[in-house]
Design a protein around this motif. Structure first.
Motif, mmCIF file in Angstrom:
data_model
loop_
_atom_site.group_PDB
_atom_site.id
_atom_site.type_symbol
_atom_site.label_atom_id
_atom_site.label_comp_id
_atom_site.label_asym_id
_atom_site.label_seq_id
_atom_site.Cartn_x
_atom_site.Cartn_y
_atom_site.Cartn_z
ATOM 1 N N GLY A 7 0.808 -1.207 0.000
ATOM 2 C CA GLY A 7 0.000 0.000 0.000
ATOM 3 C C GLY A 7 0.839 1.254 0.000
ATOM 4 O O GLY A 7 2.052 1.231 -0.041
ATOM 5 N N ASN A 8 0.119 2.401 0.083
ATOM 6 C CA ASN A 8 0.757 3.718 0.178
ATOM 7 C C ASN A 8 1.651 4.030 -1.017
ATOM 8 O O ASN A 8 2.662 4.694 -0.882
ATOM 9 C CB ASN A 8 1.593 3.842 1.461
ATOM 10 N N HIS A 9 1.295 3.554 -2.224
ATOM 11 C CA HIS A 9 2.144 3.870 -3.360
ATOM 12 C C HIS A 9 1.380 4.585 -4.465
ATOM 13 O O HIS A 9 1.866 4.727 -5.563
ATOM 14 C CB HIS A 9 2.765 2.586 -3.932
ATOM 15 N N HIS A 10 0.168 5.038 -4.136
ATOM 16 C CA HIS A 10 -0.597 5.764 -5.138
ATOM 17 C C HIS A 10 -0.286 7.249 -5.042
ATOM 18 O O HIS A 10 0.353 7.709 -4.119
ATOM 19 C CB HIS A 10 -2.088 5.516 -4.938
ATOM 20 N N ILE A 147 10.730 5.424 -0.430
ATOM 21 C CA ILE A 147 11.919 4.581 -0.572
ATOM 22 C C ILE A 147 12.126 4.190 -2.028
ATOM 23 O O ILE A 147 13.242 4.278 -2.568
ATOM 24 C CB ILE A 147 11.783 3.321 0.310
ATOM 25 N N ARG A 148 11.058 3.789 -2.700
ATOM 26 C CA ARG A 148 11.171 3.370 -4.104
ATOM 27 C C ARG A 148 11.545 4.547 -5.008
ATOM 28 O O ARG A 148 12.337 4.397 -5.944
ATOM 29 C CB ARG A 148 9.852 2.743 -4.568
ATOM 30 N N THR A 149 10.975 5.722 -4.719
ATOM 31 C CA THR A 149 11.264 6.888 -5.554
ATOM 32 C C THR A 149 12.707 7.323 -5.384
ATOM 33 O O THR A 149 13.395 7.639 -6.359
ATOM 34 C CB THR A 149 10.307 8.042 -5.210
ATOM 35 N N TRP A 150 13.189 7.343 -4.154
ATOM 36 C CA TRP A 150 14.583 7.714 -3.928
ATOM 37 C C TRP A 150 15.522 6.748 -4.657
ATOM 38 O O TRP A 150 16.517 7.152 -5.244
ATOM 39 C CB TRP A 150 14.904 7.741 -2.432
ATOM 40 N N THR A 151 15.177 5.470 -4.628
ATOM 41 C CA THR A 151 15.983 4.481 -5.343
ATOM 42 C C THR A 151 15.931 4.737 -6.850
ATOM 43 O O THR A 151 16.958 4.681 -7.539
ATOM 44 C CB THR A 151 15.489 3.062 -5.034
ATOM 45 N N ALA A 152 14.753 5.059 -7.355
ATOM 46 C CA ALA A 152 14.577 5.265 -8.793
ATOM 47 C C ALA A 152 15.372 6.455 -9.310
ATOM 48 O O ALA A 152 15.822 6.457 -10.462
ATOM 49 C CB ALA A 152 13.097 5.451 -9.115
ATOM 50 N N VAL A 153 15.569 7.476 -8.466
ATOM 51 C CA VAL A 153 16.306 8.658 -8.922
ATOM 52 C C VAL A 153 17.799 8.557 -8.618
ATOM 53 O O VAL A 153 18.548 9.513 -8.835
ATOM 54 C CB VAL A 153 15.722 9.954 -8.309
ATOM 55 N N GLY A 154 18.223 7.408 -8.121
ATOM 56 C CA GLY A 154 19.656 7.154 -8.012
ATOM 57 C C GLY A 154 20.277 7.267 -6.638
ATOM 58 O O GLY A 154 21.482 7.047 -6.484
ATOM 59 N N ALA A 155 19.489 7.598 -5.611
ATOM 60 C CA ALA A 155 20.041 7.638 -4.257
ATOM 61 C C ALA A 155 20.189 6.217 -3.715
ATOM 62 O O ALA A 155 19.449 5.315 -4.098
ATOM 63 C CB ALA A 155 19.139 8.454 -3.334
#
Length: 274
Positions: A7-10, A147-155
């Protein structure tokens, strides 16, 4: 193990925190005035986000509420009763015996019997309780997509916590998040003297990742997290799920404290890509 929905990914605002059954649903805070200012005028927050090439997360609090159904106070009481059952009531002060924090009980025993079998056995019992608590833990609102977004942008992300690394990995794997952190999960070790409030866990993560302190950001929910980050020279972002936690963080010197991770996610999504 209970499988919780991812959850919490919309993109829309969260109003409830959905877990594995209706009894494990908790309301999500809509944000304090500080949060709303951060959403509308994210100068300080923007600086924290833009400078973070490595994100260090405390686990219980910013990522999830580990002892949601599995009360931390009950765990602390069980540890105290276990000690008393072995004739060791006098090992703890009255305030330590009444502490709702099982980690405070563990630290107190280790201070008085460092390196002995007693704190080792107590730590093993605490680990078992943490592992049991994983199946009913509540995800912190917006933590998963952040967490997923930070990973996606390279952190790069790491867990730096005093919780059991086994419990942390179980939780992250169950949420589909382990790949965002592995292998950088730094939890409690048998060197119990290095538990909070020291900065060892932060230094450990930085050294393993080859990261400079000023390139990192620590997200935590206690004054001990703030002190650990400050001692290591790492910028700090406070997360406070209630007013009392926020008051304690601000009193300890935290300058950026949010009651929701939503402004961080919004700021990260709005940041220009380089």
């Amino acid at each position: 193990m209970v499988r919780r929905p991812l959850g919490n990914h919309h993109d829309g605002p969260d109003t409830f925190l959905v877990t594995s059954d209706a009894r494990q649903t908790g309301p999500v805070a809509h944000g304090t005035e500080n949060d709303r200012k951060a959403l509308g005028d994210p100068a300080g927050l923007k600086e924290l986000i833009s400078g973070a090439r490595v994100v260090l997360w405390d686990f219980d609090g910013p990522v999830c509420r580990l002892f949601a159904d599995h009360s931390a106070q009950r765990v602390a009481t069980d540890l105290v009763e276990w000690l008393e059952g072995r004739g060791l009531r006098g090992l703890l002060t009255e305030s330590e015996r009444e502490s709702p924090d099982p980690y405070a009980v563990l630290r107190a025993v280790d201070r008085r019997h460092p390196g002995s079998d007693l704190p080792a056995e107590l730590e093993a019992r605490l680990t078992r309780e943490e592992l049991r608590a994983v199946s009913s833990a509540w995800p912190t609102a917006y933590a998963d997509p952040l967490i997923r977004t930070w990973t996606a942008v390279g952190a790069r992300s790491a867990i730096a916590t005093d919780n059991s690394p086994r419990a942390v990995r179980d939780y992250l794997a169950d949420r589909g998040l382990l790949g965002c952190f592995a292998p950088h999960v730094y939890g409690r070790t048998r060197q119990l003297g290095r538990l909070e409030p020291g900065s060892h866990r932060v230094h450990r993560a930085l050294n393993a990742m080859g990261a400079a302190p000023d390139s990192a950001l620590m997200i935590g929910d206690t004054p001990a997290d703030l002190h650990a980050a400050t001692a290591a020279g790492v910028p700090f972002l406070g997360y406070a799920r209630d007013e009392e936690k926020g008051r304690l963080l601000r009193a300890a010197g935290a300058t950026t404290v949010l009651s929701s991770l939503e402004p961080v996610l919004a700021g990260l999504r709005a940041a220009p890509r380089t």
